[in-house]
Design a protein around this motif. Structure first.
Motif, short mmCIF file in Angstrom:
data_model
loop_
_atom_site.label_atom_id
_atom_site.label_comp_id
_atom_site.label_asym_id
_atom_site.label_seq_id
_atom_site.Cartn_x
_atom_site.Cartn_y
_atom_site.Cartn_z
N UNK A 1 39.57 38.16 45.27
CA UNK A 1 40.79 37.35 45.17
C UNK A 1 40.77 36.47 43.92
N UNK A 2 39.56 36.06 43.53
CA UNK A 2 39.44 35.24 42.31
C UNK A 2 39.99 36.01 41.11
N UNK A 3 39.58 37.28 40.98
CA UNK A 3 40.03 38.07 39.83
C UNK A 3 41.48 38.51 39.98
N UNK A 4 41.92 38.61 41.23
CA UNK A 4 43.31 39.01 41.46
C UNK A 4 44.27 37.86 41.14
N UNK B 1 40.05 46.15 38.54
CA UNK B 1 38.61 46.34 38.56
C UNK B 1 38.12 46.33 40.00
N UNK B 2 36.83 46.22 40.15
CA UNK B 2 36.22 46.22 41.48
C UNK B 2 35.15 45.14 41.52
N UNK B 3 35.18 44.34 42.59
CA UNK B 3 34.09 43.39 42.83
C UNK B 3 33.10 44.08 43.77
N UNK B 4 31.86 44.15 43.34
CA UNK B 4 30.82 44.79 44.16
C UNK B 4 29.93 43.71 44.76
N UNK B 5 29.77 43.80 46.06
CA UNK B 5 28.83 42.92 46.74
C UNK B 5 27.55 43.67 47.02
N UNK B 6 26.43 43.07 46.63
CA UNK B 6 25.12 43.68 46.86
C UNK B 6 24.55 43.05 48.14
N UNK C 1 48.65 41.90 39.99
CA UNK C 1 49.57 41.18 40.87
C UNK C 1 50.86 41.97 41.01
N UNK C 2 51.20 42.29 42.27
CA UNK C 2 52.45 42.98 42.56
C UNK C 2 52.44 44.45 42.19
N UNK C 3 51.29 45.02 41.84
CA UNK C 3 51.23 46.42 41.44
C UNK C 3 50.09 47.12 42.16
N UNK D 1 35.05 46.23 46.53
CA UNK D 1 36.31 45.59 46.93
C UNK D 1 37.29 45.68 45.77
N UNK D 2 38.42 46.37 45.95
CA UNK D 2 39.35 46.57 44.82
C UNK D 2 40.06 45.28 44.43
#
Length: 511
Positions: free
Chosen positions: A73-76, A228-233, A221-223, A216-217
């Motif tokens: 959500x931060x990057x979004x 990118x993708x945030x990857x959690x290890x 915004x609105x598209x 996590x994709x």
């Protein structure tokens, strides 16, 4: 004196044995019900525990996915100039979890953007360089994909340390990651990988694989266009080590977690504790769904009976056995007492009947007994004769010698007559000096001879204690039963008695 027969004693013991066997069977049934109840309760608790633990694991995973989603959500929600603040944002997320080891930002970069992207990231990480590791090949720097495909390259990571910095610049050239990216674009949801060997554990391939990645994709915004993708290890063993490994009564539980998702077929076991291999009991599986992946959480329990359950069964059986023994003893005592009381009542009844139907002076049957027994013979239409006996001149005897002597003479007469009778004949005192006999003899000739002999023998008895010259004689009237009533029969016998008296007494008249 114990008058019970061996058969009666066996009967009492039989009742006691039946009571004991019934109690024992009831005890076995109760013990069986307790055992099955314990077994059902253990199974129910095991099922509840398995479902609860599986849900707990799912909640832990989903919680970490939500943390990773917060990073996405931060990057979004922000624009690229603010992305350098990711570390500050990620620190707050990782402080709340032990299983989430790192957050990694995989920015979507087209081939023509690679140079500018590298220059921009080097502003923070001077040694930054993109690279990939093709399957079965060594590390390769630079862009190697065909068809000018965009890459998702590690552009930021938290926490920033020597181990994690090795991941910066990495992009995947493998088909598996491409499928994951396509799945996240299609579903808009996170995707979980199969198990991996964690970079944080070093490069030793002998170490077990204890981690997984959550993709996590991050969309524009609105598209439906991927930024990118945030990857959690994630270190998955943290989840499994929190699972309860013992039941509420201390029995061990074996745990095995299998990955049912794609690319996990070659090595699906995510976790297995020591007890799993050792236990031989029944197992139960709970399947949890984690977005595009499913895990089978399998539990195995020790089905042997616990000490507490054994003690409870022993207590139940022992109590039942004691109760059965007491019940048998109570039944034995109760029936013995009942039989004793019945025998006592029977004896008392016989005693009362003896007193009621016996003449107290002569101890032969009285008028009451005569009416009952004579009536019984008549109602049963038995063959018998009724004999009436009268002591001659008894009033004069009483007047001359007194009533005491008269009573003694009556007693001796009763003894004499009883001795002369046939074994089945019955002697009665009807009152005063009058006696009656119910005799089985019905032949008039024989009966006449028999009774006249009684009269003759009576006169031969010596009465020296009263008067050496005293002679006692009898007058007798006898009538054979011919189907008439008792009253008619007695009247005829009385008439024959009077006939004997008219003939001079000391004689028997039979008709």
């Amino acid at each position: 004196m114990n008058t019970s027969t061996p058969f009666e004693g066996k009967g009492v013991r039989r009742y006691a044995a039946v009571a004991f066997i019934f109690g024992l069977v009831l005890t076995l049934l109760v013990t069986h019900f307790v055992y099955t109840g314990q077994k059902d309760l253990a199974e129910s608790n095991f099922e509840f525990m398995a479902k609860n633990q599986a849900e707990n694991i799912k909640e832990l995973v989903m919680l970490d996915v939500s943390f990773i989603g917060a990073g996405a959500s931060f990057y979004h929600a922000t624009e690229p100039p603010a992305w350098d603040n990711f570390s500050t944002f990620a620190r707050a997320i990782l402080d709340d979890t032990k299983s989430l080891l790192a957050l990694q930002w995989m920015k979507k970069v087209y081939p023509e953007q690679i140079e500018s992207h590298i220059m921009r990231v080097r502003g923070r990480f001077p040694n930054y360089q993109i690279y990939t590791v093709p399957k079965g090949q060594p590390l390769v720097e630079g862009y190697i994909l065909e068809n000018d495909e965009p890459i998702f390259v590690a552009s930021d990571i938290y926490p920033v340390n020597e181990t994690n910095l090795r991941a910066l610049g990495y992009y995947s050239s493998r088909e598996r990651v491409r499928r994951v990216i396509e799945s996240t674009i299609k579903t808009g949801q996170p995707s979980l990988s199969d198990k991996i060997r964690l970079l944080q554990d070093g490069f030793d391939r002998s170490l077990p694989k204890q981690g997984m990645l959550v993709y996590h994709p991050v969309f524009e915004v609105g598209q439906n266009k991927l930024r990118g993708v945030v990857i959690g290890v994630i270190r998955t063993t943290v989840y499994f080590e929190q699972v309860v490994t013992r039941t509420s009564i201390g029995k061990e539980i074996g745990i095995q977690v299998r990955d049912l998702g794609f690319d996990a077929e070659d090595d699906p076991i995510l976790y297995r504790n020591e007890a799993w291999e050792r236990l031989e009991g029944e197992s139960l599986a709970e399947v949890i769904t984690l977005y595009d992946r499913q895990w089978s959480i399998e539990f195995k329990r020790d089905t042997s009976m616990s000490t507490a359950d054994q003690v409870s069964l022993i207590v139940v059986f022992s109590c039942g056995l004691i109760i059965s023994t007491l019940a048998a003893y109570i039944v034995l005592i109760m029936f013995r007492e009942q039989r004793r009381l019945a025998m006592l009542v029977s004896r008392r009844t016989k005693d009362l009947q003896y007193l009621v139907e016996r003449d107290p002076l002569t101890e032969v049957y009285n008028r009451r007994a005569f009416n009952r027994l004579a009536g019984h013979h008549i109602s049963c239409n038995k063959s018998f004769s009724l004999i009436i006996i009268d002591v001659d001149n008894f009033k004069l005897i009483n007047d001359k010698y007194g009533h005491v002597v008269g009573d003694e003479i009556l007693k001796q007469v009763a003894v004499y007559i009883r001795e002369q009778l046939y074994p089945d004949d019955l002697l009665f005192r009807l009152g005063g000096d009058e006696f009656a006999v119910i005799s089985r003899s019905v032949d008039k000739q024989l009966l006449s001879e028999y009774l006249n002999k009684v009269c003759v023998e009576m006169t031969k008895i010596s009465w020296n204690s009263i008067d050496p010259n005293f002679v006692c004689s009898l007058s007798i009237g006898a009538s054979v039963f011919q189907g008439e009533s008792l009253e008619v029969l007695m009247n005829r016998a009385d008439e024959l008695l009077y006939m004997s008296k008219k003939k001079g007494r000391n004689i028997a008249s039979v008709a």
